[in-house]
Design a protein around this motif. Structure first.
Motif, PDB file in Angstrom:
ATOM      1  N   LEU A  37       0.793  -1.217   0.000  1.00  0.00           N
ATOM      2  CA  LEU A  37       0.000   0.000   0.000  1.00  0.00           C
ATOM      3  C   LEU A  37       0.832   1.277   0.000  1.00  0.00           C
ATOM      4  O   LEU A  37       0.529   2.210  -0.714  1.00  0.00           O
ATOM      5  CB  LEU A  37      -0.946   0.000   1.201  1.00  0.00           C
ATOM      6  N   ASP A  38       1.864   1.343   0.805  1.00  0.00           N
ATOM      7  CA  ASP A  38       2.620   2.586   0.961  1.00  0.00           C
ATOM      8  C   ASP A  38       4.033   2.518   0.381  1.00  0.00           C
ATOM      9  O   ASP A  38       4.798   3.454   0.518  1.00  0.00           O
ATOM     10  CB  ASP A  38       2.712   2.953   2.450  1.00  0.00           C
ATOM     11  N   GLU A  39       4.358   1.428  -0.259  1.00  0.00           N
ATOM     12  CA  GLU A  39       5.721   1.227  -0.737  1.00  0.00           C
ATOM     13  C   GLU A  39       5.840   1.643  -2.196  1.00  0.00           C
ATOM     14  O   GLU A  39       5.045   1.243  -3.032  1.00  0.00           O
ATOM     15  CB  GLU A  39       6.090  -0.249  -0.610  1.00  0.00           C
ATOM     16  N   ALA A  40       6.825   2.496  -2.521  1.00  0.00           N
ATOM     17  CA  ALA A  40       7.084   2.870  -3.912  1.00  0.00           C
ATOM     18  C   ALA A  40       7.978   1.791  -4.526  1.00  0.00           C
ATOM     19  O   ALA A  40       9.173   1.732  -4.244  1.00  0.00           O
ATOM     20  CB  ALA A  40       7.769   4.235  -3.971  1.00  0.00           C
ATOM     21  N   CYS A  41       7.397   0.936  -5.343  1.00  0.00           N
ATOM     22  CA  CYS A  41       8.154  -0.218  -5.804  1.00  0.00           C
ATOM     23  C   CYS A  41       7.524  -0.829  -7.051  1.00  0.00           C
ATOM     24  O   CYS A  41       6.445  -0.448  -7.478  1.00  0.00           O
ATOM     25  CB  CYS A  41       8.219  -1.283  -4.709  1.00  0.00           C
ATOM     26  N   ILE A  42       8.264  -1.776  -7.632  1.00  0.00           N
ATOM     27  CA  ILE A  42       7.737  -2.668  -8.661  1.00  0.00           C
ATOM     28  C   ILE A  42       7.343  -3.963  -7.957  1.00  0.00           C
ATOM     29  O   ILE A  42       8.046  -4.429  -7.073  1.00  0.00           O
ATOM     30  CB  ILE A  42       8.805  -2.972  -9.730  1.00  0.00           C
ATOM     31  N   TYR A  43       6.193  -4.532  -8.346  1.00  0.00           N
ATOM     32  CA  TYR A  43       5.794  -5.799  -7.747  1.00  0.00           C
ATOM     33  C   TYR A  43       5.635  -6.869  -8.818  1.00  0.00           C
ATOM     34  O   TYR A  43       5.288  -6.578  -9.962  1.00  0.00           O
ATOM     35  CB  TYR A  43       4.498  -5.660  -6.940  1.00  0.00           C
ATOM     36  N   PHE A  44       5.931  -8.118  -8.439  1.00  0.00           N
ATOM     37  CA  PHE A  44       5.630  -9.302  -9.254  1.00  0.00           C
ATOM     38  C   PHE A  44       4.690 -10.176  -8.436  1.00  0.00           C
ATOM     39  O   PHE A  44       4.915 -10.379  -7.240  1.00  0.00           O
ATOM     40  CB  PHE A  44       6.886 -10.127  -9.575  1.00  0.00           C
ATOM     41  N   LEU A  45       3.657 -10.689  -9.053  1.00  0.00           N
ATOM     42  CA  LEU A  45       2.792 -11.672  -8.420  1.00  0.00           C
ATOM     43  C   LEU A  45       3.123 -13.036  -9.002  1.00  0.00           C
ATOM     44  O   LEU A  45       3.295 -13.169 -10.215  1.00  0.00           O
ATOM     45  CB  LEU A  45       1.314 -11.349  -8.668  1.00  0.00           C
ATOM     46  N   LEU A  46       3.214 -14.049  -8.142  1.00  0.00           N
ATOM     47  CA  LEU A  46       3.623 -15.378  -8.589  1.00  0.00           C
ATOM     48  C   LEU A  46       2.608 -16.435  -8.184  1.00  0.00           C
ATOM     49  O   LEU A  46       2.061 -16.395  -7.083  1.00  0.00           O
ATOM     50  CB  LEU A  46       4.986 -15.757  -8.007  1.00  0.00           C
ATOM     51  N   LYS A  47       2.385 -17.365  -9.082  1.00  0.00           N
ATOM     52  CA  LYS A  47       1.599 -18.563  -8.798  1.00  0.00           C
ATOM     53  C   LYS A  47       2.428 -19.762  -9.226  1.00  0.00           C
ATOM     54  O   LYS A  47       2.901 -19.828 -10.353  1.00  0.00           O
ATOM     55  CB  LYS A  47       0.272 -18.539  -9.557  1.00  0.00           C
ATOM     56  N   THR A  57       3.373  -0.080  -7.546  1.00  0.00           N
ATOM     57  CA  THR A  57       2.391   0.282  -6.541  1.00  0.00           C
ATOM     58  C   THR A  57       1.954   1.718  -6.717  1.00  0.00           C
ATOM     59  O   THR A  57       2.572   2.503  -7.415  1.00  0.00           O
ATOM     60  CB  THR A  57       2.966   0.104  -5.131  1.00  0.00           C
ATOM     61  N   GLY A  58       0.863   2.061  -6.050  1.00  0.00           N
ATOM     62  CA  GLY A  58       0.255   3.366  -6.206  1.00  0.00           C
ATOM     63  C   GLY A  58      -1.194   3.191  -6.585  1.00  0.00           C
ATOM     64  O   GLY A  58      -1.750   2.101  -6.522  1.00  0.00           O
ATOM     65  N   LEU A  59      -1.819   4.210  -7.057  1.00  0.00           N
ATOM     66  CA  LEU A  59      -3.250   4.168  -7.320  1.00  0.00           C
ATOM     67  C   LEU A  59      -3.601   3.377  -8.559  1.00  0.00           C
ATOM     68  O   LEU A  59      -4.778   3.136  -8.827  1.00  0.00           O
ATOM     69  CB  LEU A  59      -3.783   5.597  -7.448  1.00  0.00           C
ATOM     70  N   THR A  60      -2.587   2.995  -9.350  1.00  0.00           N
ATOM     71  CA  THR A  60      -2.893   2.220 -10.550  1.00  0.00           C
ATOM     72  C   THR A  60      -2.781   0.728 -10.323  1.00  0.00           C
ATOM     73  O   THR A  60      -2.979  -0.050 -11.232  1.00  0.00           O
ATOM     74  CB  THR A  60      -1.948   2.618 -11.692  1.00  0.00           C
ATOM     75  N   ALA A  61      -2.414   0.341  -9.117  1.00  0.00           N
ATOM     76  CA  ALA A  61      -2.271  -1.090  -8.853  1.00  0.00           C
ATOM     77  C   ALA A  61      -3.629  -1.738  -8.703  1.00  0.00           C
ATOM     78  O   ALA A  61      -4.386  -1.419  -7.821  1.00  0.00           O
ATOM     79  CB  ALA A  61      -1.459  -1.307  -7.578  1.00  0.00           C
ATOM     80  N   LEU A  62      -3.958  -2.702  -9.578  1.00  0.00           N
ATOM     81  CA  LEU A  62      -5.269  -3.351  -9.579  1.00  0.00           C
ATOM     82  C   LEU A  62      -5.064  -4.838  -9.759  1.00  0.00           C
ATOM     83  O   LEU A  62      -4.861  -5.308 -10.862  1.00  0.00           O
ATOM     84  CB  LEU A  62      -6.137  -2.809 -10.723  1.00  0.00           C
ATOM     85  N   PHE A  63      -5.110  -5.590  -8.652  1.00  0.00           N
ATOM     86  CA  PHE A  63      -4.886  -7.022  -8.820  1.00  0.00           C
ATOM     87  C   PHE A  63      -5.664  -7.847  -7.806  1.00  0.00           C
ATOM     88  O   PHE A  63      -5.312  -8.975  -7.520  1.00  0.00           O
ATOM     89  CB  PHE A  63      -3.393  -7.362  -8.709  1.00  0.00           C
TER      90      PHE A  63
END
Length: 272
Positions: A37-47, A57-63
């Motif tokens: 939520l508050d971290e300025a970063c790139i994220y990867f989601l893994l399955k 992250t930021g207001l455009t993160a939709l997952f």
């Protein structure tokens, strides 16, 4: 060239820090999005240890609708532009046949004066991730044919001067509004927009990820809202952000914004 790392491992996460304040990587062994939520970063989601989504992250993160088991967070140093790093990782994934969800990047141009530095940092991150067993390719059975490279993981939309002059209307999920895509990275929400009053809840009574982001956007503009109606024109960053602000998302907002003849903004701007 050798790379020195500081690594801390526990049952919940693995933290990897580079020397010389060069950022770091955190691998969370769960799907708790509160870590972002508050971290300025790139994220990867893994399955199943395969990357299924990449974003920042930021207001455009939709997952919230993604089915994933782990999160990898990349926190770059101050001199690495987050948007450019995200672009390079998305292109790396697509080049290797990964099918990604919820891609937000529409403009993938990186200035020449930034490309070399960001590319070098991306290669360093790939080296470390691969050393820890996380790869940018889809795992295949030995006898299975190679996966076909997707054209695009998500529909892409293009802004134009023509589009900037068209009023689009929303009448959905307790919300009514008039919106213009008046600049490439700005949506103008006209005063008098009616907002959904209460966010939808999860089955356990908690707020979902989209609802929390929607409430954050509303908090940022609270001085221009009275009784769930906007009192002034607002500038938002994207079609998705408009949907989060007005009705907490939960639907494809590209299909909700329609012109006076009922033609959606998706139909106006989609790149085939």
């Amino acid at each position: 060239m050798d790379t020195k790392l500081s690594v801390v491992i526990n049952e919940k996460k693995t933290s990897i820090q580079f020397d010389n304040h060069h950022g770091g990587i955190t691998i969370f062994n769960n799907n708790d999005t509160k870590n972002l939520l508050d971290e300025a970063c790139i994220y990867f989601l893994l399955k199943n240890n395969t990357i299924i989504d990449i974003g920042k992250t930021g207001l455009t993160a939709l997952f919230e609708d993604s089915d994933f088991q782990k999160i990898i967070v990349i926190t770059p140093p101050w001199d690495i532009e987050l948007d450019y790093l995200e672009i390079l990782f998305i292109e790396e994934a697509e080049k290797n046949g990964l099918s990604l969800k919820n891609i937000q990047q529409e403009n993938r141009n990186i200035p020449a004066n930034s490309l070399k530095n960001v590319t070098k940092y991306k290669e360093l991150l790939l080296l470390v991730l691969e050393t820890f067993g996380y790869h940018f390719f889809q795992k295949q059975e030995p006898t299975a044919p190679p996966a076909a490279k997707p054209k695009h993981a998500k529909a892409r939309h293009k802004w134009s001067k023509e589009i900037s002059q068209i009023e689009f209307f929303i009448d959905s999920r307790e919300s009514k509004a008039t919106v213009l895509w008046h600049k490439r990275n700005e949506m103008l929400l006209k005063a008098g927009a009616t907002m959904m009053k209460e966010p939808p809840l999860n089955k356990d009574g908690s707020l979902g990820f989209s609802a929390r982001f929607g409430e954050k956007i509303r908090e940022d503009h609270k001085d221009k809202i009275k009784n769930f109606v906007t009192t002034e024109d607002l500038i938002l960053k994207s079609v998705n952000e408009v949907g989060l602000f007005l009705y907490f998302g939960g639907t494809n907002s590209w299909l909700e914004l329609k012109d006076a003849d009922g033609k959606s903004i998706d139909a106006w701007t989609i790149v085939e």
